[in-house]
Design a protein around this motif. Sequence first.
Motif, PDB file in Angstrom:
ATOM      1  N   GLU A   3      25.562 103.856  15.934  1.00  0.00           N
ATOM      2  CA  GLU A   3      25.656 104.889  14.894  1.00  0.00           C
ATOM      3  C   GLU A   3      26.947 104.751  14.079  1.00  0.00           C
ATOM      4  N   THR A   4      28.028 104.402  14.742  1.00  0.00           N
ATOM      5  CA  THR A   4      29.300 104.239  14.035  1.00  0.00           C
ATOM      6  C   THR A   4      29.232 103.068  13.064  1.00  0.00           C
ATOM      7  N   ILE A   5      28.653 101.981  13.480  1.00  0.00           N
ATOM      8  CA  ILE A   5      28.496 100.833  12.579  1.00  0.00           C
ATOM      9  C   ILE A   5      27.637 101.223  11.377  1.00  0.00           C
ATOM     10  N   ARG A   6      26.553 101.934  11.617  1.00  0.00           N
ATOM     11  CA  ARG A   6      25.683 102.387  10.518  1.00  0.00           C
ATOM     12  C   ARG A   6      26.463 103.249   9.528  1.00  0.00           C
ATOM     13  N   VAL A   7      27.200 104.217  10.048  1.00  0.00           N
ATOM     14  CA  VAL A   7      27.975 105.125   9.192  1.00  0.00           C
ATOM     15  C   VAL A   7      29.047 104.361   8.423  1.00  0.00           C
ATOM     16  N   LEU A   8      29.800 103.530   9.127  1.00  0.00           N
ATOM     17  CA  LEU A   8      30.893 102.814   8.467  1.00  0.00           C
ATOM     18  C   LEU A   8      30.383 101.864   7.388  1.00  0.00           C
ATOM     19  N   LYS A   9      29.309 101.159   7.652  1.00  0.00           N
ATOM     20  CA  LYS A   9      28.760 100.254   6.632  1.00  0.00           C
ATOM     21  C   LYS A   9      28.314 101.032   5.394  1.00  0.00           C
ATOM     22  N   THR A  10      27.730 102.187   5.600  1.00  0.00           N
ATOM     23  CA  THR A  10      27.300 103.006   4.461  1.00  0.00           C
ATOM     24  C   THR A  10      28.504 103.440   3.631  1.00  0.00           C
ATOM     25  N   VAL A  11      29.558 103.886   4.301  1.00  0.00           N
ATOM     26  CA  VAL A  11      30.770 104.326   3.598  1.00  0.00           C
ATOM     27  C   VAL A  11      31.422 103.145   2.877  1.00  0.00           C
ATOM     28  N   LEU A  12      31.504 102.019   3.555  1.00  0.00           N
ATOM     29  CA  LEU A  12      32.136 100.839   2.944  1.00  0.00           C
ATOM     30  C   LEU A  12      31.359 100.331   1.734  1.00  0.00           C
ATOM     31  N   LYS A  13      30.042 100.452   1.762  1.00  0.00           N
ATOM     32  CA  LYS A  13      29.232 100.042   0.608  1.00  0.00           C
ATOM     33  C   LYS A  13      29.485 100.968  -0.580  1.00  0.00           C
ATOM     34  N   LYS A  14      29.891 102.213  -0.317  1.00  0.00           N
ATOM     35  CA  LYS A  14      30.251 103.128  -1.397  1.00  0.00           C
ATOM     36  C   LYS A  14      31.647 102.791  -1.950  1.00  0.00           C
ATOM     37  N   LEU A  15      32.504 102.256  -1.068  1.00  0.00           N
ATOM     38  CA  LEU A  15      33.873 101.918  -1.477  1.00  0.00           C
ATOM     39  C   LEU A  15      33.943 100.606  -2.248  1.00  0.00           C
ATOM     40  N   TYR A  16      33.212  99.622  -1.778  1.00  0.00           N
ATOM     41  CA  TYR A  16      33.303  98.273  -2.334  1.00  0.00           C
ATOM     42  C   TYR A  16      31.985  97.896  -3.012  1.00  0.00           C
ATOM     43  N   LYS A  27      35.784 107.822  -5.603  1.00  0.00           N
ATOM     44  CA  LYS A  27      35.068 108.835  -6.366  1.00  0.00           C
ATOM     45  C   LYS A  27      34.119 109.674  -5.513  1.00  0.00           C
ATOM     46  N   PHE A  28      34.366 109.687  -4.213  1.00  0.00           N
ATOM     47  CA  PHE A  28      33.541 110.524  -3.344  1.00  0.00           C
ATOM     48  C   PHE A  28      34.422 111.106  -2.246  1.00  0.00           C
ATOM     49  N   ASN A  29      33.961 112.162  -1.640  1.00  0.00           N
ATOM     50  CA  ASN A  29      34.698 112.832  -0.583  1.00  0.00           C
ATOM     51  C   ASN A  29      34.371 112.160   0.753  1.00  0.00           C
ATOM     52  N   ILE A  30      35.321 111.416   1.288  1.00  0.00           N
ATOM     53  CA  ILE A  30      35.113 110.676   2.538  1.00  0.00           C
ATOM     54  C   ILE A  30      34.693 111.622   3.659  1.00  0.00           C
ATOM     55  N   ASP A  31      35.373 112.742   3.790  1.00  0.00           N
ATOM     56  CA  ASP A  31      35.057 113.696   4.862  1.00  0.00           C
ATOM     57  C   ASP A  31      33.592 114.137   4.799  1.00  0.00           C
ATOM     58  N   ARG A  32      33.169 114.517   3.610  1.00  0.00           N
ATOM     59  CA  ARG A  32      31.807 115.035   3.440  1.00  0.00           C
ATOM     60  C   ARG A  32      30.762 113.957   3.701  1.00  0.00           C
ATOM     61  N   VAL A  33      30.997 112.762   3.178  1.00  0.00           N
ATOM     62  CA  VAL A  33      30.029 111.672   3.354  1.00  0.00           C
ATOM     63  C   VAL A  33      29.885 111.330   4.834  1.00  0.00           C
ATOM     64  N   ILE A  34      30.997 111.167   5.530  1.00  0.00           N
ATOM     65  CA  ILE A  34      30.924 110.807   6.956  1.00  0.00           C
ATOM     66  C   ILE A  34      30.305 111.936   7.769  1.00  0.00           C
ATOM     67  N   THR A  35      30.701 113.151   7.505  1.00  0.00           N
ATOM     68  CA  THR A  35      30.121 114.295   8.222  1.00  0.00           C
ATOM     69  C   THR A  35      28.610 114.329   8.026  1.00  0.00           C
ATOM     70  N   ASP A  36      28.154 114.128   6.795  1.00  0.00           N
ATOM     71  CA  ASP A  36      26.707 114.126   6.517  1.00  0.00           C
ATOM     72  C   ASP A  36      25.992 112.980   7.223  1.00  0.00           C
ATOM     73  N   TYR A  95      26.739 111.589   9.997  1.00  0.00           N
ATOM     74  CA  TYR A  95      26.658 111.852  11.446  1.00  0.00           C
ATOM     75  C   TYR A  95      25.824 113.091  11.778  1.00  0.00           C
ATOM     76  N   LYS A  96      25.292 113.751  10.770  1.00  0.00           N
ATOM     77  CA  LYS A  96      24.473 114.937  11.018  1.00  0.00           C
ATOM     78  C   LYS A  96      23.332 114.559  11.959  1.00  0.00           C
ATOM     79  N   GLY A  97      23.143 115.316  12.987  1.00  0.00           N
ATOM     80  CA  GLY A  97      22.082 115.028  13.942  1.00  0.00           C
ATOM     81  C   GLY A  97      22.531 114.169  15.112  1.00  0.00           C
ATOM     82  N   PHE A  98      23.740 113.614  15.047  1.00  0.00           N
ATOM     83  CA  PHE A  98      24.237 112.726  16.104  1.00  0.00           C
ATOM     84  C   PHE A  98      24.209 113.407  17.467  1.00  0.00           C
TER      85      PHE A  98
END
Length: 191
Positions: free
Chosen positions: A37-50, A104-113, A115-118
């Motif tokens: 789950e962490t890899i899934r979340v981090l890859k999603t966030v990183l794709k938004k960053l880069y 251009k996005f809120n890191i806290d909100r994106v990561i929290t969302d 992990y929703k259901g974790f």
Amino acid sequence: MPDKKEILNKFKKRGIQSVLFDMDSTLIDTNTYYRKETIRVLKTVLKKLYENPSEDELDEMVSKIIHIMTQEYRERGKPGLIYIQAIEAVKKYVKQYYTGEKIKFNIDRVITDLYKGFYLISPEMYPSTLEILRTLHEIDLPIGVYSHAQKSWTKIKVDMIKEKHDDKYGENLTLPFFTTDIEDEKDPKGW
């Protein structure tokens, strides 16, 4: 599995009158669940960053962030909610490595969302969990479970074990549990 009488005799010989299992990474494969789950979340966030990172680049960045998470955990000495750990690690990673445009996005909100259901489902059991619990149950050895996680998530995991046991063996398994608050230290007092 050894003979039940042999197990009982060994326990009696050592004065063992009950068994209390640690839940996570003993009965339940929590590490694999966390990592996947962490890899899934981090890859999603990183794709938004880069813009268009390669899989190799993503893997390298994820590895660095997981390393940060691991260091933070060791320094903290206690578990924490996974989404908070990820938020802190990504922010440290960004501060140390990110050189792109303003985020251009809120890191806290994106990561929290993400992990929703974790904490609403149980990770898988290890293959031998049911057999071990069943064997101890059959020799009338009291068993229980301890977890250093939220009570609600521990209950979900215990309920899953009991349901799978009941389905497989057609008999209810009594499996009491207790928890230490996730904010408490992981030390003898916490246990």
